[in-house]
Write a protein that holds these residues in place. Structure first.
Motif, PDB file in Angstrom:
ATOM      1  N   GLY A   1       5.125 -18.013   3.225  1.00  0.00           N
ATOM      2  CA  GLY A   1       6.651 -17.922   3.458  1.00  0.00           C
ATOM      3  C   GLY A   1       7.561 -17.369   1.918  1.00  0.00           C
ATOM      4  O   GLY A   1       8.398 -17.131   2.088  1.00  0.00           O
ATOM      5  N   THR A   2       6.863 -17.413   0.905  1.00  0.00           N
ATOM      6  CA  THR A   2       7.404 -17.114  -0.103  1.00  0.00           C
ATOM      7  C   THR A   2       7.097 -15.608  -0.582  1.00  0.00           C
ATOM      8  O   THR A   2       6.320 -15.064  -0.409  1.00  0.00           O
ATOM      9  CB  THR A   2       6.968 -17.791  -1.568  1.00  0.00           C
ATOM     10  N   ALA A   3       8.308 -15.175  -1.327  1.00  0.00           N
ATOM     11  CA  ALA A   3       8.152 -13.542  -1.720  1.00  0.00           C
ATOM     12  C   ALA A   3       7.169 -13.645  -3.183  1.00  0.00           C
ATOM     13  O   ALA A   3       7.429 -14.557  -3.956  1.00  0.00           O
ATOM     14  CB  ALA A   3       9.588 -13.022  -1.859  1.00  0.00           C
ATOM     15  N   VAL A   4       6.456 -12.864  -3.290  1.00  0.00           N
ATOM     16  CA  VAL A   4       5.651 -12.408  -4.349  1.00  0.00           C
ATOM     17  C   VAL A   4       5.514 -11.201  -4.915  1.00  0.00           C
ATOM     18  O   VAL A   4       5.675 -10.501  -4.191  1.00  0.00           O
ATOM     19  CB  VAL A   4       4.313 -13.071  -4.369  1.00  0.00           C
ATOM     20  N   GLN A   5       5.022 -11.129  -6.139  1.00  0.00           N
ATOM     21  CA  GLN A   5       4.801  -9.724  -6.506  1.00  0.00           C
ATOM     22  C   GLN A   5       3.226  -9.885  -7.137  1.00  0.00           C
ATOM     23  O   GLN A   5       2.926 -10.533  -8.146  1.00  0.00           O
ATOM     24  CB  GLN A   5       5.569  -9.245  -7.629  1.00  0.00           C
ATOM     25  N   VAL A   6       2.368  -8.882  -6.859  1.00  0.00           N
ATOM     26  CA  VAL A   6       1.130  -8.836  -7.219  1.00  0.00           C
ATOM     27  C   VAL A   6       0.462  -7.436  -7.704  1.00  0.00           C
ATOM     28  O   VAL A   6       1.273  -6.470  -7.519  1.00  0.00           O
ATOM     29  CB  VAL A   6      -0.303  -9.311  -6.435  1.00  0.00           C
ATOM     30  N   LYS A   7      -0.108  -7.439  -8.731  1.00  0.00           N
ATOM     31  CA  LYS A   7      -0.492  -6.212  -9.343  1.00  0.00           C
ATOM     32  C   LYS A   7      -2.024  -6.284  -9.650  1.00  0.00           C
ATOM     33  O   LYS A   7      -2.650  -7.274 -10.035  1.00  0.00           O
ATOM     34  CB  LYS A   7       0.119  -6.131 -10.859  1.00  0.00           C
ATOM     35  N   GLY A   8      -2.586  -4.949  -9.310  1.00  0.00           N
ATOM     36  CA  GLY A   8      -4.080  -4.963  -9.414  1.00  0.00           C
ATOM     37  C   GLY A   8      -4.708  -3.639  -9.181  1.00  0.00           C
ATOM     38  O   GLY A   8      -3.772  -2.687  -9.197  1.00  0.00           O
ATOM     39  N   TRP A   9      -5.847  -3.450  -8.793  1.00  0.00           N
ATOM     40  CA  TRP A   9      -6.491  -2.438  -8.631  1.00  0.00           C
ATOM     41  C   TRP A   9      -7.011  -2.362  -7.065  1.00  0.00           C
ATOM     42  O   TRP A   9      -7.643  -3.290  -6.688  1.00  0.00           O
ATOM     43  CB  TRP A   9      -7.775  -2.128  -9.731  1.00  0.00           C
ATOM     44  N   VAL A  10      -6.946  -1.044  -6.525  1.00  0.00           N
ATOM     45  CA  VAL A  10      -7.277  -1.139  -4.991  1.00  0.00           C
ATOM     46  C   VAL A  10      -8.986  -1.125  -4.948  1.00  0.00           C
ATOM     47  O   VAL A  10      -9.450  -0.300  -5.501  1.00  0.00           O
ATOM     48  CB  VAL A  10      -6.773   0.119  -4.406  1.00  0.00           C
ATOM     49  N   LYS A  11      -9.394  -1.888  -4.036  1.00  0.00           N
ATOM     50  CA  LYS A  11     -10.818  -1.980  -3.808  1.00  0.00           C
ATOM     51  C   LYS A  11     -11.127  -1.306  -2.764  1.00  0.00           C
ATOM     52  O   LYS A  11     -12.271  -0.874  -2.723  1.00  0.00           O
ATOM     53  CB  LYS A  11     -11.085  -3.567  -3.609  1.00  0.00           C
ATOM     54  N   ALA A  12     -10.006  -1.298  -1.751  1.00  0.00           N
ATOM     55  CA  ALA A  12     -10.442  -0.635  -0.398  1.00  0.00           C
ATOM     56  C   ALA A  12      -8.969  -0.375   0.201  1.00  0.00           C
ATOM     57  O   ALA A  12      -7.957  -1.181   0.109  1.00  0.00           O
ATOM     58  CB  ALA A  12     -11.330  -1.315   0.315  1.00  0.00           C
ATOM     59  N   PHE A  13      -8.871   0.946   1.071  1.00  0.00           N
ATOM     60  CA  PHE A  13      -7.623   0.795   1.845  1.00  0.00           C
ATOM     61  C   PHE A  13      -8.069   1.447   3.296  1.00  0.00           C
ATOM     62  O   PHE A  13      -8.631   2.310   3.328  1.00  0.00           O
ATOM     63  CB  PHE A  13      -7.003   2.055   0.965  1.00  0.00           C
ATOM     64  N   ARG A  14      -7.826   0.515   4.236  1.00  0.00           N
ATOM     65  CA  ARG A  14      -8.110   0.492   5.509  1.00  0.00           C
ATOM     66  C   ARG A  14      -7.381   1.106   6.449  1.00  0.00           C
ATOM     67  O   ARG A  14      -6.008   0.556   6.368  1.00  0.00           O
ATOM     68  CB  ARG A  14      -8.928  -0.389   6.266  1.00  0.00           C
ATOM     69  N   ASN A  15      -7.060   1.940   7.193  1.00  0.00           N
ATOM     70  CA  ASN A  15      -6.410   2.352   8.453  1.00  0.00           C
ATOM     71  C   ASN A  15      -4.992   2.624   7.805  1.00  0.00           C
ATOM     72  O   ASN A  15      -4.011   2.534   8.658  1.00  0.00           O
ATOM     73  CB  ASN A  15      -6.442   1.218   9.584  1.00  0.00           C
ATOM     74  N   SER A  16      -5.098   3.232   6.578  1.00  0.00           N
ATOM     75  CA  SER A  16      -3.568   3.451   6.047  1.00  0.00           C
ATOM     76  C   SER A  16      -2.669   2.083   6.307  1.00  0.00           C
ATOM     77  O   SER A  16      -1.361   2.506   6.212  1.00  0.00           O
ATOM     78  CB  SER A  16      -2.805   4.697   6.710  1.00  0.00           C
ATOM     79  N   GLN A  17      -3.336   1.097   6.181  1.00  0.00           N
ATOM     80  CA  GLN A  17      -2.523  -0.221   6.616  1.00  0.00           C
ATOM     81  C   GLN A  17      -3.089  -1.453   5.587  1.00  0.00           C
ATOM     82  O   GLN A  17      -1.957  -2.107   5.029  1.00  0.00           O
ATOM     83  CB  GLN A  17      -2.594  -0.387   8.097  1.00  0.00           C
ATOM     84  N   PHE A  18      -4.185  -1.432   5.469  1.00  0.00           N
ATOM     85  CA  PHE A  18      -4.540  -2.780   4.802  1.00  0.00           C
ATOM     86  C   PHE A  18      -5.466  -2.466   3.400  1.00  0.00           C
ATOM     87  O   PHE A  18      -6.482  -1.863   3.250  1.00  0.00           O
ATOM     88  CB  PHE A  18      -5.716  -3.643   5.457  1.00  0.00           C
ATOM     89  N   ILE A  19      -4.628  -2.901   2.377  1.00  0.00           N
ATOM     90  CA  ILE A  19      -5.418  -2.840   1.140  1.00  0.00           C
ATOM     91  C   ILE A  19      -6.013  -4.161   0.711  1.00  0.00           C
ATOM     92  O   ILE A  19      -5.343  -5.163   0.672  1.00  0.00           O
ATOM     93  CB  ILE A  19      -4.107  -2.502   0.016  1.00  0.00           C
ATOM     94  N   ALA A  20      -7.088  -3.805   0.016  1.00  0.00           N
ATOM     95  CA  ALA A  20      -7.770  -4.934  -0.686  1.00  0.00           C
ATOM     96  C   ALA A  20      -7.453  -4.899  -2.136  1.00  0.00           C
ATOM     97  O   ALA A  20      -7.853  -4.071  -2.606  1.00  0.00           O
ATOM     98  CB  ALA A  20      -9.328  -5.094  -0.344  1.00  0.00           C
ATOM     99  N   LEU A  21      -6.779  -5.784  -2.671  1.00  0.00           N
ATOM    100  CA  LEU A  21      -6.520  -5.779  -3.947  1.00  0.00           C
ATOM    101  C   LEU A  21      -6.775  -6.593  -4.870  1.00  0.00           C
ATOM    102  O   LEU A  21      -7.084  -7.959  -4.462  1.00  0.00           O
ATOM    103  CB  LEU A  21      -4.916  -5.741  -4.251  1.00  0.00           C
TER     104      LEU A  21
END
Ligand code: 4AD
Ligand code: MG
Length: 481
Positions: A16-36
């Motif tokens: 429920g909280t708003a957060v900010q994360v930063k990192g490197w993309v490990k995978a990007f599936r279906n133009s929708q799910f990023i594994a960061l």
């Protein structure tokens, strides 16, 4: 908005909280799910992108290896494999990653290939896990000694002495390599060099640690050491890190107890604090072993092997007893050793050490009381040994898959005996007058050892090549990065 690290996010699950994360993309599936992944943990966070309402140009730039930031609300994950995910409202690209040129790929790449790309290999799951564990072990070493009242002593990197008396040193000089000043005999005149004498990189901080122990009581070093030995093996580096405790009033037995306690402590620390990283490495090892014939695969998994060491006493025996076991062993009788054991006095090779540990005792072994002739000058001579068969209060700890992980001894604290030994071994006493002084003024029994830090990491991570557990390995013919 402050950045939250992924490790903290996965631990606190602030739904429920708003957060900010930063990192490197490990995978990007279906133009929708990023594994960061941001390196703080082995685990990724899933970022769900609202692809319909995101600029297609930006979507195209979310690629394996790219550095990005995401702002969004933490929600319970709809998918399998993770408890929470972030529903992104904003994505920032910090650094694109051109996959046509990027040497890393999403599929598994060999350790040999990655060794050539050591500047990028931290980004793989395996190496990130290795280096997080390396950190945890270093921290555990300091914690172990600090909790026991030891003082961390910084011994010099540049020295003028050869602590091991083995002559495997890298010289440190500012003299002109083309035209060095010469003395009357035509030899290089090191009195004109930077330090007014010939200097080298240290092979061990032990001798200086002994000086500290003679007043502070219990000290340890933890620093880089250098050996110019031409060993191209999976267990040798030209630059490695060593931990060297030195304790006043300890004898060999105390020394063995200390070493055993320390090894158990740091391994237990890794088991407790590096679970996710160990799981990655355990899976890697199981995969790697599939390519080996059944009888060469290990009976225990990585964590079982570590737990075994923390739960069982090491086997202690003398060199002389070990030689008897080796002499009568099947591989020796069948001529399977490259260096057959003929009798007492020879140095043990790694094939012998590994036979004792892996085949005979099937547990870590501490060998003591080696022949004086094959050990360093500072080790304490055993009382009452036969001339020609003198032994010293040495101890080597041998580990499965590694061989020697620790080398140490009770030190020769008797001035006359030490001086005689140095003369016999051609150790220049005028260069080590300061070391001899400790034996002249208030000498006492004392003991210490050296633990090769990378060999410890090899054991804990289950990696097989020492060049894969130090960020930028130095070995013959290689000093890149
Ligand atoms: O047995 P070593 O040479 O002992 C000493 O240097 C003593 N001064 C230690 C002491 O009593 N304070 O080295 C100690 C340990 C070895 O058991 C091994 O684990 C590691 O250091 N080691 C190396 N590790 C990687 N590459 C090399 N070339 C190594 N040489 C030794
Ligand atoms: Mg040794």
């Amino acid at each position: 908005m402050q950045r939250t690290k992924i490790a903290a996010l996965l631990q606190t699950e602030p739904i429920g909280t708003a957060v900010q994360v930063k990192g490197w993309v490990k995978a990007f599936r279906n133009s929708q799910f990023i594994a960061l992944n941001d390196g703080s943990t082995a685990n990724n966070i899933q970022i769900v992108v609202d692809s319909e309402n995101t600029d297609p140009e930006l979507l195209k730039r979310i690629k394996f290896g790219a550095a990005i930031g995401a702002i969004g609300i933490v929600i319970e994950s709809q998918g399998q494999g993770q408890k929470i995910e972030i529903k992104a409202s904003d994505i920032t690209i910090y650094g694109d990653c051109n996959l046509e040129e990027y040497p890393l790929q999403q599929k598994k790449q060999s350790l040999e290939f990655l060794r050539e790309k050591a500047h990028l290999r931290f980004r793989t799951n395996t190496f990130a896990a290795v280096f997080r564990i390396r950190h945890a072990l270093a921290f555990a070493v300091h914690k172990f000694f600090n909790d026991r009242g030891f003082f961390y002593l910084h011994t010099p990197i540049i020295t003028a002495s050869d602590a091991e008396g083995a002559g495997e040193m890298f010289r440190v000089t500012t003299l002109d390599a083309q035209k060095p000043p010469l003395d009357e005999q035509g030899a290089v005149d090191f009195s004109k060099d930077f330090f007014g004498r010939s200097a080298n990189l240290t092979v061990s901080g032990q001798l200086e640690a002994e000086l500290g122990a003679m007043a502070l009581g219990e000290v340890y070093t933890f620093g880089p050491t250098f050996r110019a030995e031409n060993s191209n093996t999976t267990r040798h580096l030209a630059e490695f890190w060593m931990i060297e405790p030195e304790v006043a009033f300890n004898d060999l037995n105390d020394n063995m107890n200390l070493a055993e306690d320390m090894l158990r402590y740091v391994i237990a620390y890794a088991l407790e604090n590096c679970k996710d990283d160990l799981a990655i490495l355990e899976a890697r090892l199981i995969e790697e072993e599939k390519s080996k014939p059944q009888d060469q695969r290990s009976e225990l998994t990585l964590t079982e092997k570590l737990r075994f060491v923390t739960e069982n006493d090491f086997e202690r025996l003398t060199y002389t007893e070990a030689v008897e076991i080796l002499r009568n062993s099947t591989p020796n009788k069948k001529g399977k050793f490259q260096y057959p054991i003929e009798g007492w006095g020879a140095d043990l090779q790694s094939e012998h050490e590994r036979y004792l540990v892996e085949k005979h005792f099937k547990k870590p072994v501490i060998l003591t009381d080696y022949p004086s002739a094959i050990k360093s000058f500072y080790m304490r001579l055993n009382d009452g040994t036969e001339p020609g068969k003198e032994t010293v209060r040495a101890m080597d700890i041998l580990f499965p898959g590694i061989g020697e992980i620790v080398g140490g001894s009770q030190r020769e604290e008797r001035y006359d005996v030490l001086l005689a030994k140095m003369k016999a071994m051609h150790i220049p006493e005028e260069e080590l007058y300061w070391y001899l002084d400790t034996r002249k003024f208030g000498t006492c029994p004392h003991a210490g050892f050296g633990l090769g830090f990378e060999r410890l990491i090899l054991f804990v991570t289950g990696m097989t090549n020492i060049r894969d557990v130090i960020a930028f390995p130095r070995y013959p013919g290689s000093a890149e990065f």
